[in-house]
Design a protein around this motif. Structure first.
Motif, PDB file in Angstrom:
ATOM      1  N   LEU A  40      -1.256  10.572  -3.101  1.00 20.12           N
ATOM      2  CA  LEU A  40      -1.243   9.234  -2.523  1.00 20.12           C
ATOM      3  C   LEU A  40      -2.467   9.088  -1.626  1.00 20.12           C
ATOM      4  CD1 LEU A  40       0.290   6.532  -2.082  1.00 20.12           C
ATOM      5  CD2 LEU A  40       1.397   7.622  -0.112  1.00 20.12           C
ATOM      6  N   THR A  42      -4.805   6.783   0.759  1.00 27.06           N
ATOM      7  CA  THR A  42      -4.720   5.585   1.581  1.00 27.06           C
ATOM      8  C   THR A  42      -5.636   5.764   2.784  1.00 27.06           C
ATOM      9  OG1 THR A  42      -3.162   4.055   2.652  1.00 27.06           O
ATOM     10  CG2 THR A  42      -2.701   6.418   2.885  1.00 27.06           C
ATOM     11  N   ALA A  47      -1.695   3.399   6.008  1.00 23.56           N
ATOM     12  CA  ALA A  47      -0.703   4.478   6.086  1.00 23.56           C
ATOM     13  C   ALA A  47       0.351   4.181   7.141  1.00 23.56           C
ATOM     14  CB  ALA A  47      -1.397   5.806   6.375  1.00 23.56           C
ATOM     15  N   ALA A  51       2.774   3.769   4.093  1.00 24.60           N
ATOM     16  CA  ALA A  51       2.799   5.061   3.409  1.00 24.60           C
ATOM     17  C   ALA A  51       4.206   5.662   3.380  1.00 24.60           C
ATOM     18  CB  ALA A  51       1.812   6.028   4.048  1.00 24.60           C
ATOM     19  N   THR A  55       6.138   6.548   0.004  1.00 18.63           N
ATOM     20  CA  THR A  55       6.541   7.945  -0.156  1.00 18.63           C
ATOM     21  C   THR A  55       8.038   8.044  -0.402  1.00 18.63           C
ATOM     22  OG1 THR A  55       4.726   8.736   1.245  1.00 18.63           O
ATOM     23  CG2 THR A  55       6.615  10.203   0.967  1.00 18.63           C
ATOM     24  N   ARG A  67      -0.230  13.466   0.468  1.00 16.97           N
ATOM     25  CA  ARG A  67      -1.034  12.388   1.047  1.00 16.97           C
ATOM     26  C   ARG A  67      -2.460  12.835   1.319  1.00 16.97           C
ATOM     27  NH1 ARG A  67       2.548   9.223   5.629  1.00 16.97           N
ATOM     28  NH2 ARG A  67       4.514   9.083   4.454  1.00 16.97           N
TER      29      ARG A  67
END
Length: 365
Positions: A40, A42, A47, A51, A55, A67
């Motif tokens: 992921l 970002t 985030a 995020a 998630t 992440r």
């Protein structure tokens, strides 16, 4: 939830548009042939907002999330950032089936897409755009790239995502400048492809600026449909897809010369669109009343129309020769021939371009 299909054979994918789409990310992704880990990508701002939510959605679907944060700013869309993401993916043990998920605006999407296209010669790529500009433009169509000091998006590839998730709820956290930047690309679609949509924007711009959900969903859907039809005809920009670059020839030059960050991408494109409209009038392609409609709609959206005084016309001309649309040392311009129709003009002479740039400066008649 609205579903726009991009039909590209075995590279086809869906764009899901609506409020709450973030929470369906895991369910929608598990319907695709991807691995059980995801990178992921970002930035810190996004985030903090989204995020954890993304998630959680992926985790509920049995996908382990790794992440990776990149700093905010166009200057971080660079090879050095890509190298950091390669290291993160390799350290986490991501294989060729594990998707790279881009959560953010155009910078995150372009960078993450470039990494997805090149890590292990290509892994699945998922776009979760959180800005208007990304939802209507950069997340769709498969252009991924990083910048070089000598030009924007010079190092890149055509690499389609497997899924795009556009949650209109994320747009409520945008600043007014980010909304304006996205509207430059929205208006572009009306100019190049859809006169009825341009008229709709003239009549409904206040609803869009107020971030009314129904108006936003319509704008995103119509923009994606316009871009989809162009991309389906010419995926790798061998011909007609170039019309999507209206305003970008001068716009990219201004972004680079001003220093990335002084003008947003959309602001620079708006200036480039004003120059293109003026050039089209000068060449007898566009009626002056249609140029006025274009300029008025851009101005109502709060976008700049004037070439900055501290950037010389000679510098803009020189920068345009480094543009990806240049062929055999000649500048290619995308010009509006009417609201709803654009034409590609290769081999443009310098003199009319320079005159149009000068006529779009502050204080010009």
């Amino acid at each position: 939830m609205r579903d726009v299909q991009i039909n590209l054979g075995n590279r086809s994918y869906s764009i899901f548009i609506g409020q709450g789409v973030l929470d369906a990310a895991g369910t929608l992704l598990t319907g695709l042939p991807t691995g059980r880990k995801a990178l992921l990508v970002t930035n810190p701002t996004v985030a903090r907002l989204y995020a954890d939510r993304v998630t959680a959605a992926l985790t509920r679907a049995g996908i382990d999330v790794v992440r990776a944060l990149i700093p905010d700013g166009e200057q971080y869309k660079a090879l050095q950032s890509a190298e950091m993401l390669y290291d993160r993916a390799f350290a986490a043990g991501l294989d060729r089936g594990c998707p790279v998920v881009a959560l953010g605006g155009g910078v995150v999407g372009d960078l993450a897409g470039f990494v997805a296209a090149t890590y292990m010669r290509g892994v699945p790529f998922v776009q979760i755009p959180t800005t208007l500009l990304a939802q209507v433009d950069s997340s769709v169509g498969g252009k991924v790239a990083v910048n070089h000091p000598r030009g924007k998006n010079i190092i890149g590839a055509f690499y389609q995502p497997v899924l795009v998730l556009s949650d209109t709820g994320t747009l409520r956290t945008l600043g007014a400048g980010e909304v304006r930047s996205g509207l430059a690309e929205v208006i572009k679609y009306g100019i190049i492809k859809d006169a009825a949509f341009f008229t709709w924007l003239e009549n409904n711009l206040d609803h869009v600026l107020a971030l009314e959900p129904a108006a936003l969903a319509h704008v995103i859907e119509q923009s994606c449909l316009s871009k989809a039809r162009v991309v389906e005809e010419d995926e790798t920009e061998q011909g007609q897809r170039a019309i999507l670059n209206l305003g970008h020839t001068v716009g990219h030059a201004i972004e680079a010369l001003a220093g990335y960050g002084r003008y947003s991408h959309g602001e620079a494109v708006a200036i480039g669109t004003a120059v293109a409209a003026r050039l089209a009038v000068d060449l007898g392609l566009l009626q002056e009343n249609e140029e006025h409609r274009i300029r008025n709609l851009l101005a109502r959206a709060g976008l700049p129309l004037e070439v900055p005084g501290d950037i010389s016309t000679d510098a803009v001309m020189a920068a345009m020769y480094g543009d990806k649309k240049t062929r055999a040392g000649q500048i290619t311009f995308i010009l509006p021939a009417a609201i709803g129709r654009a034409v590609i003009r290769p081999g443009m002479a310098e003199e009319p371009i320079a005159r149009a740039i000068d006529n779009c400066r502050a204080g010009s008649d």
